[in-house]
Scaffold this active site. Structure first.
Site, PDB file in Angstrom:
ATOM      1  N   ASP A  60       0.840  -1.203   0.000  1.00  0.00           N
ATOM      2  CA  ASP A  60       0.000   0.000   0.000  1.00  0.00           C
ATOM      3  C   ASP A  60       0.874   1.253   0.000  1.00  0.00           C
ATOM      4  O   ASP A  60       0.593   2.224  -0.700  1.00  0.00           O
ATOM      5  CB  ASP A  60      -0.917   0.040   1.227  1.00  0.00           C
ATOM      6  N   ASP A  80     -12.454  -4.509   2.331  1.00  0.00           N
ATOM      7  CA  ASP A  80     -13.392  -5.305   3.123  1.00  0.00           C
ATOM      8  C   ASP A  80     -13.753  -4.479   4.349  1.00  0.00           C
ATOM      9  O   ASP A  80     -12.979  -4.420   5.307  1.00  0.00           O
ATOM     10  CB  ASP A  80     -12.744  -6.629   3.531  1.00  0.00           C
ATOM     11  N   ASP A  90      -1.863   2.288   7.064  1.00  0.00           N
ATOM     12  CA  ASP A  90      -1.357   2.380   5.695  1.00  0.00           C
ATOM     13  C   ASP A  90      -2.503   2.588   4.709  1.00  0.00           C
ATOM     14  O   ASP A  90      -2.380   3.335   3.740  1.00  0.00           O
ATOM     15  CB  ASP A  90      -0.593   1.110   5.306  1.00  0.00           C
ATOM     16  N   ARG A  96      -5.873   8.920   1.844  1.00  0.00           N
ATOM     17  CA  ARG A  96      -5.598  10.348   2.027  1.00  0.00           C
ATOM     18  C   ARG A  96      -4.764  10.875   0.861  1.00  0.00           C
ATOM     19  O   ARG A  96      -5.025  11.952   0.323  1.00  0.00           O
ATOM     20  CB  ARG A  96      -4.878  10.594   3.353  1.00  0.00           C
TER      21      ARG A  96
END
Length: 140
Positions: A60, A80, A90, A96
């Site tokens: 990520d 999920d 993360d 963001r």
């Protein structure tokens, strides 16, 4: 366009099904993913995908770094929402960064379909303009 795919364990079958359905649209783009998600997609399609680490091992964050460098155009992240994730910070940071850099982000199949239909129509050409502007800023 550079497109990233991420899927939590309970959503991997869904993202494979989704990418298989849109394989013709995706084959002309550069594709990235976190580890297992990319493996599963490549096993079920003819697409080639640059794989990063798995999400909990930093994948990520690797995709986030590409976003911060203005080198990712779209993120499809089948989350999920019913299962706690050990790397939740993360995930939050990646989301963001998409907001900070105005990168289209789909976190479910319905939104992902809208994004890929837009991609198919050419609605993402504005990303080329953004990249050119950023490149010009780096050269000055």
């Amino acid at each position: 366009m550079n497109i990233a795919f991420i899927a939590h364990d309970q959503k991997k079958d869904d993202i494979v099904q989704f990418v298989t359905a849109y394989e013709e649209v995706l084959k002309s783009h550069t594709l990235f993913s976190t580890g297992t998600t990319g493996t599963r997609i490549m096993e079920n399609t003819s697409l080639q995908i640059h794989r990063f680490q798995s999400g909990p091992l930093g994948g990520d964050q690797q995709i986030g770094a590409r976003i911060a460098d203005n080198d990712m155009d779209c993120v499809i992240f089948f989350k999920d929402p019913l299962t706690a994730q050990p790397h939740e910070p993360d995930i939050t940071a990646l989301i963001r960064l998409c907001d900070v850099y105005s990168i289209p982000l789909a976190t479910n199949m319905a939104t992902a379909e809208i994004l890929l239909r837009g991609l198919e129509r050419g609605d993402f050409q504005w990303r080329d303009v953004v990249k050119e502007q950023k490149q010009g800023e780096k050269n000055t």
